[in-house]
Design a protein around this motif. Structure first.
Motif, PDB file in Angstrom:
ATOM      1  N   ALA A  31       0.998  -1.227   0.068  1.00 17.55           N
ATOM      2  CA  ALA A  31      -0.046  -0.140   0.001  1.00 17.55           C
ATOM      3  C   ALA A  31       0.688   1.183  -0.072  1.00 17.55           C
ATOM      4  O   ALA A  31       0.597   2.142  -0.537  1.00 17.55           O
ATOM      5  CB  ALA A  31      -0.953   0.028   1.285  1.00 17.55           C
ATOM      6  N   VAL A  32       2.033   1.238   0.754  1.00 13.20           N
ATOM      7  CA  VAL A  32       2.795   2.468   0.829  1.00 13.20           C
ATOM      8  C   VAL A  32       3.526   2.554  -0.557  1.00 13.20           C
ATOM      9  O   VAL A  32       3.762   3.653  -1.098  1.00 13.20           O
ATOM     10  CB  VAL A  32       3.684   2.534   2.135  1.00 13.20           C
ATOM     11  N   GLN A  33       4.115   1.320  -0.977  1.00 11.47           N
ATOM     12  CA  GLN A  33       5.141   1.328  -2.023  1.00 11.47           C
ATOM     13  C   GLN A  33       4.311   2.007  -3.086  1.00 11.47           C
ATOM     14  O   GLN A  33       4.712   2.597  -4.114  1.00 11.47           O
ATOM     15  CB  GLN A  33       5.579  -0.130  -2.357  1.00 11.47           C
ATOM     16  N   ASP A  34       2.916   1.583  -3.246  1.00  9.38           N
ATOM     17  CA  ASP A  34       2.205   1.832  -4.434  1.00  9.38           C
ATOM     18  C   ASP A  34       2.020   3.572  -4.556  1.00  9.38           C
ATOM     19  O   ASP A  34       2.068   4.098  -5.598  1.00  9.38           O
ATOM     20  CB  ASP A  34       0.813   1.354  -4.398  1.00  9.38           C
ATOM     21  N   ARG A  35       1.984   4.212  -3.196  1.00  7.76           N
ATOM     22  CA  ARG A  35       1.795   5.430  -3.323  1.00  7.76           C
ATOM     23  C   ARG A  35       3.118   6.069  -3.606  1.00  7.76           C
ATOM     24  O   ARG A  35       2.999   7.183  -4.347  1.00  7.76           O
ATOM     25  CB  ARG A  35       1.390   5.829  -1.955  1.00  7.76           C
ATOM     26  N   LEU A  36       4.271   5.689  -3.196  1.00 14.45           N
ATOM     27  CA  LEU A  36       5.539   6.332  -3.462  1.00 14.45           C
ATOM     28  C   LEU A  36       5.805   6.477  -4.890  1.00 14.45           C
ATOM     29  O   LEU A  36       6.350   7.230  -5.220  1.00 14.45           O
ATOM     30  CB  LEU A  36       6.464   5.445  -2.745  1.00 14.45           C
ATOM     31  N   VAL A  37       5.540   5.186  -5.624  1.00 15.29           N
ATOM     32  CA  VAL A  37       5.844   5.125  -6.884  1.00 15.29           C
ATOM     33  C   VAL A  37       4.861   5.717  -7.779  1.00 15.29           C
ATOM     34  O   VAL A  37       5.144   6.480  -8.684  1.00 15.29           O
ATOM     35  CB  VAL A  37       5.526   3.600  -7.420  1.00 15.29           C
ATOM     36  N   LYS A  38       3.785   5.941  -7.482  1.00 16.54           N
ATOM     37  CA  LYS A  38       2.602   6.876  -8.049  1.00 16.54           C
ATOM     38  C   LYS A  38       2.824   8.202  -8.001  1.00 16.54           C
ATOM     39  O   LYS A  38       2.881   9.116  -9.239  1.00 16.54           O
ATOM     40  CB  LYS A  38       1.527   6.559  -7.541  1.00 16.54           C
ATOM     41  N   ASN A  39       3.455   8.775  -6.952  1.00 12.25           N
ATOM     42  CA  ASN A  39       3.945  10.082  -6.815  1.00 12.25           C
ATOM     43  C   ASN A  39       5.139  10.918  -7.338  1.00 12.25           C
ATOM     44  O   ASN A  39       5.504  11.941  -7.221  1.00 12.25           O
ATOM     45  CB  ASN A  39       3.613  10.638  -5.431  1.00 12.25           C
ATOM     46  N   PHE A  40       6.126   9.744  -7.723  1.00 19.51           N
ATOM     47  CA  PHE A  40       7.432  10.118  -7.777  1.00 19.51           C
ATOM     48  C   PHE A  40       8.026   9.418  -9.160  1.00 19.51           C
ATOM     49  O   PHE A  40       7.532   8.552  -9.472  1.00 19.51           O
ATOM     50  CB  PHE A  40       8.582   9.861  -6.529  1.00 19.51           C
ATOM     51  N   GLY A  41       8.902  10.136  -9.743  1.00 12.30           N
ATOM     52  CA  GLY A  41       9.380   9.496 -10.878  1.00 12.30           C
ATOM     53  C   GLY A  41      10.700   8.530 -10.518  1.00 12.30           C
ATOM     54  O   GLY A  41      11.447   8.296 -11.600  1.00 12.30           O
ATOM     55  N   LEU A  42      10.904   8.168  -9.484  1.00 20.70           N
ATOM     56  CA  LEU A  42      12.032   7.359  -9.022  1.00 20.70           C
ATOM     57  C   LEU A  42      11.694   6.030  -9.384  1.00 20.70           C
ATOM     58  O   LEU A  42      10.428   5.550  -9.470  1.00 20.70           O
ATOM     59  CB  LEU A  42      12.483   7.654  -7.829  1.00 20.70           C
ATOM     60  N   ASP A  43      12.943   4.976  -9.527  1.00 21.79           N
ATOM     61  CA  ASP A  43      12.622   3.735  -9.862  1.00 21.79           C
ATOM     62  C   ASP A  43      11.820   2.911  -8.594  1.00 21.79           C
ATOM     63  O   ASP A  43      11.834   3.203  -7.529  1.00 21.79           O
ATOM     64  CB  ASP A  43      14.119   3.058  -9.798  1.00 21.79           C
ATOM     65  N   ASP A  44      10.847   2.194  -9.158  1.00 22.64           N
ATOM     66  CA  ASP A  44      10.293   1.207  -8.294  1.00 22.64           C
ATOM     67  C   ASP A  44      10.803  -0.061  -7.997  1.00 22.64           C
ATOM     68  O   ASP A  44      10.913  -1.132  -8.951  1.00 22.64           O
ATOM     69  CB  ASP A  44       8.956   0.817  -9.075  1.00 22.64           C
ATOM     70  N   LEU A  45      11.557  -0.029  -6.978  1.00 23.92           N
ATOM     71  CA  LEU A  45      12.218  -1.342  -6.705  1.00 23.92           C
ATOM     72  C   LEU A  45      11.531  -2.554  -5.706  1.00 23.92           C
ATOM     73  O   LEU A  45      11.969  -3.681  -5.547  1.00 23.92           O
ATOM     74  CB  LEU A  45      13.347  -1.283  -5.550  1.00 23.92           C
ATOM     75  N   GLY A  46      10.133  -2.193  -5.652  1.00 20.00           N
ATOM     76  CA  GLY A  46       9.185  -3.226  -5.201  1.00 20.00           C
ATOM     77  C   GLY A  46       9.256  -3.436  -3.693  1.00 20.00           C
ATOM     78  O   GLY A  46       9.789  -2.749  -2.983  1.00 20.00           O
ATOM     79  N   ILE A  47       8.331  -4.095  -3.598  1.00 21.72           N
ATOM     80  CA  ILE A  47       8.329  -4.871  -1.939  1.00 21.72           C
ATOM     81  C   ILE A  47       9.284  -6.005  -1.838  1.00 21.72           C
ATOM     82  O   ILE A  47       9.037  -6.769  -2.627  1.00 21.72           O
ATOM     83  CB  ILE A  47       6.917  -5.005  -1.476  1.00 21.72           C
TER      84      ILE A  47
END
Length: 394
Positions: A324-340
């Motif tokens: 839930a937190v990771q999804d929000r972080l990835v949605k609001n920033f253009g940084l790489d998604d390293l996943g959970i």
């Protein structure tokens, strides 16, 4: 005239004598090897040190601008395949640590920093050198016994999805495949008996009234990872955590904090496990419904960046909270998604309620370190975390 010259000479000699009398002195040298094969050297001094790191062939030389106390151990056998031995000697008024290495390493393979003496914890001035050349992505070694251990190591930790990055988290913090990562206090520690959970936790019904414990990583005697421009992980995590606290309270949550200032949570002279357990205890004592630990990642590969959220599957909700937190972080920033990522971090494993440990970008990445020093980024980051926690309780 001759008398004046003699007086001047005596005065100059007396000045040098005073300087010599108050020269810095190395009072102890020790080493430690964490579970990710990161070798840490710690030099204690009675005053702030000056130092230099150089190489003679494959021998690493750590030169400290201080004389050597005769009581300091001069020869060490270490459980490191990269540097199995170390000698300590005094040369020209300086103390020199000599480490014959199994292979050649570069400046990207080690990190050095100094820590000021802390009257509260009774810790002296220290020079810390982390050698991360052989860092592994998964635990691979046994931590040395306490009498040979060094300062709390930062549990670095993140492994990017790309195959070319070896993360050292911790800059953390930090394990990876080809890039080195520093791991903050998060993982390389011995465990203690887990306390009995004090109450059940709630996982739905909205955020209002829910009890949330926020943990600002590191603090006090432990700076965490340090960026090339001097940004300290412990300072960034505290700023973010305080902002998340403010936002969660506005949403109706009841928030407890493991620390609200630049302090150790357990107190003076704590072991790694005592310090980490003290953070868990805050959540247990407040019957928290969720525990969120906030950290900044680090790697020897300065191009590595992005967000990752860690969990330990002790309940059916830990992964869901992290996502839930990771999804929000990835949605609001253009940084790489390293996943959970599933990880055996002490705080995640030992608290009874759902929890996640967040690695919010890389302090070792110059661009991301710059972001960490801007208020808009801190505010947007905090909002993403708070919104993610709110999503979890829906």
């Amino acid at each position: 005239m001759h008398k004046k010259i003699i007086c001047c000479l005596l005065f100059i000699i007396s000045i040098f004598a005073c300087v010599s009398a108050y020269a810095a002195e190395v009072t102890d040298v020790r080493w430690g090897l964490d579970r990710f094969n990161v070798l840490r050297l710690v030099v204690d001094l009675d005053s702030p040190p000056g130092y230099n790191i150089s190489f003679q062939g494959q021998t690493m030389l750590v030169t400290v601008n201080a004389k050597l106390d005769e009581k300091v151990t001069r020869s060490f056998k270490m459980r490191s395949t990269l540097a199995p031995t170390m000698t300590v000697e005094e040369s020209g008024g300086n103390t020199v640590l000599k480490l014959p290495l199994a292979r050649t390493i570069g400046t990207q393979d080690y990190n050095a920093f100094t820590l000021k003496n802390d009257p509260v914890t009774k810790r002296p001035n220290r020079l810390v050198v982390d050698i991360t050349a052989d860092k592994t992505a998964t635990p691979s070694v046994v931590i040395p016994k306490a009498d040979n251990s060094a300062e709390k190591a930062k549990a670095p930790v993140t492994v990017p999805k790309t195959s070319t990055a070896k993360t050292t988290v911790p800059k953390t913090t930090t394990p990876k495949t080809t890039a080195k990562v520093t791991v903050p206090k998060k993982t390389a520690v011995k465990t203690e008996e887990k306390k009995t959970a004090k109450s059940s936790f709630k996982t739905d019904g909205g955020l209002k009234g829910k009890k949330i414990t926020l943990d600002a990583g590191h603090g006090g005697s432990d700076p965490g990872a340090i960026g090339s421009n001097g940004t300290r992980e412990k300072d960034v995590t505290l700023k973010i955590t305080k902002k998340v606290q403010e936002l969660l309270k506005k949403k109706g949550a009841k928030v407890s904090m493991t620390r609200t200032g630049d302090t150790d949570v357990y107190g003076p002279n704590a072991s790694d496990s005592q310090e980490l357990q003290a953070r868990v205890d805050v959540a247990e004592d407040n019957d928290a419904d969720a525990f969120i630990s906030i950290h900044i990642n680090s790697s020897t590969n300065k191009s590595v960046g992005g967000f990752s959220s860690y969990y330990y599957p002790k309940t059916n909700n830990d992964a869901r909270l992290a996502q839930a937190v990771q999804d929000r972080l990835v949605k609001n920033f253009g940084l790489d998604d390293l996943g959970i990522r599933k990880a055996n971090f002490y705080v995640n494993k030992r608290c009874s309620m759902p929890s996640t440990l967040l690695e919010l970008a890389f302090i070792s990445n110059p661009k991301e370190e710059k972001l960490m020093n801007s208020n808009w980024y801190i505010n947007k980051l905090a909002k993403s975390i708070a919104d993610g926690i709110e999503d979890y309780f829906k």
